[in-house]
Design a protein around this motif. Structure first.
Motif, short mmCIF file in Angstrom:
data_model
loop_
_atom_site.label_atom_id
_atom_site.label_comp_id
_atom_site.label_asym_id
_atom_site.label_seq_id
_atom_site.Cartn_x
_atom_site.Cartn_y
_atom_site.Cartn_z
N ASN A 204 0.96 -1.27 -0.04
CA ASN A 204 0.12 0.10 0.08
C ASN A 204 0.83 1.20 0.02
O ASN A 204 0.62 2.15 -0.79
N ILE A 205 1.96 1.29 0.97
CA ILE A 205 2.67 2.44 0.74
C ILE A 205 3.42 2.54 -0.56
O ILE A 205 3.47 3.70 -0.94
N ARG A 206 3.90 1.52 -1.12
CA ARG A 206 4.68 1.69 -2.45
C ARG A 206 3.71 2.18 -3.54
O ARG A 206 4.16 3.02 -4.16
N ARG A 207 2.44 1.88 -3.63
CA ARG A 207 1.37 2.41 -4.60
C ARG A 207 1.21 3.77 -4.17
O ARG A 207 0.97 4.60 -5.21
N LYS A 208 1.33 4.47 -3.08
CA LYS A 208 1.18 5.90 -2.75
C LYS A 208 2.49 6.69 -2.99
O LYS A 208 2.17 7.76 -3.26
N ILE A 209 3.73 6.03 -2.72
CA ILE A 209 4.80 6.83 -2.98
C ILE A 209 5.75 6.70 -4.13
O ILE A 209 6.33 7.54 -4.64
N GLU A 210 5.59 5.34 -4.85
CA GLU A 210 6.34 5.24 -6.07
C GLU A 210 5.66 5.50 -7.23
O GLU A 210 4.50 5.00 -7.28
N LYS A 211 6.35 5.96 -8.35
CA LYS A 211 5.83 6.23 -9.59
C LYS A 211 5.52 4.77 -10.19
O LYS A 211 4.30 4.47 -10.81
N ASP A 212 6.66 3.98 -9.92
CA ASP A 212 6.32 2.47 -10.63
C ASP A 212 6.75 1.51 -9.31
O ASP A 212 8.06 1.40 -9.18
N ALA A 214 6.95 -1.50 -8.86
CA ALA A 214 7.92 -2.55 -9.33
C ALA A 214 9.33 -2.18 -9.35
O ALA A 214 10.25 -3.00 -9.29
N GLN A 215 9.63 -0.70 -9.54
CA GLN A 215 10.98 -0.17 -9.71
C GLN A 215 11.10 0.80 -8.72
O GLN A 215 11.10 1.87 -9.00
N PRO A 216 11.12 0.59 -7.45
CA PRO A 216 11.27 1.47 -6.31
C PRO A 216 12.21 2.41 -6.45
O PRO A 216 13.39 2.15 -6.70
N LYS A 217 12.01 3.88 -5.97
CA LYS A 217 13.11 4.93 -5.89
C LYS A 217 13.51 5.04 -4.40
O LYS A 217 14.48 5.51 -4.01
N TYR A 218 12.34 4.80 -3.61
CA TYR A 218 12.60 5.31 -2.11
C TYR A 218 12.85 4.13 -1.26
O TYR A 218 13.60 4.17 -0.21
N ILE A 219 12.01 2.93 -1.19
CA ILE A 219 12.11 1.93 -0.42
C ILE A 219 12.33 0.74 -1.19
O ILE A 219 11.78 0.02 -2.04
N PHE A 220 13.41 -0.16 -0.74
CA PHE A 220 14.03 -1.21 -1.42
C PHE A 220 13.84 -2.53 -0.67
O PHE A 220 13.94 -2.39 0.63
N THR A 221 13.62 -3.81 -1.25
CA THR A 221 13.57 -5.05 -0.54
C THR A 221 14.54 -5.48 -0.49
O THR A 221 15.21 -5.77 -1.65
N GLU A 222 15.04 -5.83 0.44
CA GLU A 222 16.50 -6.83 0.59
C GLU A 222 16.05 -8.28 0.91
O GLU A 222 15.30 -8.73 2.00
N VAL A 223 15.78 -9.18 -0.22
CA VAL A 223 15.04 -10.34 -0.34
C VAL A 223 15.17 -11.24 0.84
O VAL A 223 16.42 -11.52 1.26
N GLY A 224 14.23 -11.71 1.72
CA GLY A 224 14.19 -12.53 2.75
C GLY A 224 14.79 -12.16 4.00
O GLY A 224 15.07 -12.52 5.00
N VAL A 225 15.30 -10.62 3.94
CA VAL A 225 15.89 -10.01 5.27
C VAL A 225 15.20 -8.79 5.50
O VAL A 225 14.75 -8.81 6.83
N GLY A 226 14.91 -7.65 4.80
CA GLY A 226 13.80 -6.90 5.31
C GLY A 226 14.00 -5.53 4.10
O GLY A 226 13.89 -5.88 2.89
#
Length: 235
Positions: A204-212, A214-226
């Motif tokens: 929900n946060i990404r839908r509100k803050i990211e233009k895309d 799937a290609q985030p500019k602000y919050i990145f996923t460290e897969v399996g970690v955080g």
């Protein structure tokens, strides 16, 4: 300005020399230890500004050093390890490591991670003014005192839970925050260990803050970690 001091705890001599050479070239004071015991002695005697720690040491596991140091010091610790298993990263971060770099790594990545950890640690040690000043990155501004998030000057409406998640990540920008640490920070120490509620809120946060999203500019996923928030841009 006095130089920042870095302690490298690494038993592989070629990696130790490689990091030492880079850091000295960039004006850091460097101490080195080949064992966990020697590393702990240098932390106590030299009080370095930051520690670069290998997990696979000849006399002890690096996790033991993190656990020990965190009983008396908040010195930044960056784990540098060839171990890539997600559970190992999560354990080191949850024990109190500030960041985790997987071998092999590049010079620019190493220096950037050190700068981030030092900046964050110095921000916590100075007046709270610095710490609560707005987070800025690109077009995003998060004003902690007003609890207000804007992108390109437009207010972004967040639920109270979404705000808590974004604020926690922004206050630790540039650092990986593990799922369990974020759950505990936002929902309290008795939070359910299931990441589903976190993933739903993050979507929900990404839908509100990211233009895309799937290609985030602000919050990145460290897969399996955080998650890791893009680093705060200095004013």
């Amino acid at each position: 300005m006095p130089k920042f001091s870095v302690l490298i705890i690494e038993d592989e001599k070629n990696i130790q020399h490689f990091m030492s050479k880079i850091l000295k070239r960039h004006d850091y004071r460097v101490f080195c230890a080949d064992t966990g015991t020697g590393g702990l002695e240098l932390i106590r005697s030299q009080c370095p500004d930051i520690v670069l720690l290998d997990l696979g040491l000849p006399d002890m596991n690096g996790d033991e050093i993190i656990r020990s140091v965190r009983t008396w010091s908040s010195i930044p610790i960056i784990v540098i390890s060839a171990r890539t298993a997600e559970n190992e990263k999560v354990l080191a971060l949850d024990l109190g490591a500030d960041d985790y770099i997987t071998k092999p790594f590049g010079t620019s990545e190493l220096l950037a991670r050190i700068r981030t950890s030092l900046r964050h640690s110095n921000r916590l040690m100075t007046d709270s003014e610095l710490y609560i000043r707005p987070y800025r990155c690109g077009e995003m501004i998060l004003d902690f005192s007003k609890r207000l998030l804007t992108i390109a000057g437009k207010e972004v409406h967040l639920t109270p839970i979404e705000y808590k998640i974004v604020a926690c990540l922004a206050q630790n920008s540039g650092k990986v925050i593990t799922y369990s640490s974020l759950l505990s920070s936002v929902w309290g120490p008795y939070a359910d260990g299931d990441n589903k509620i976190l993933r739903v809120n993050m979507a929900n946060i990404r839908r509100k803050i990211e233009k895309d999203p799937a290609q985030p500019k602000y919050i990145f996923t460290e897969v399996g970690v955080g998650y890791r928030m893009a680093e705060d841009e200095d004013e």
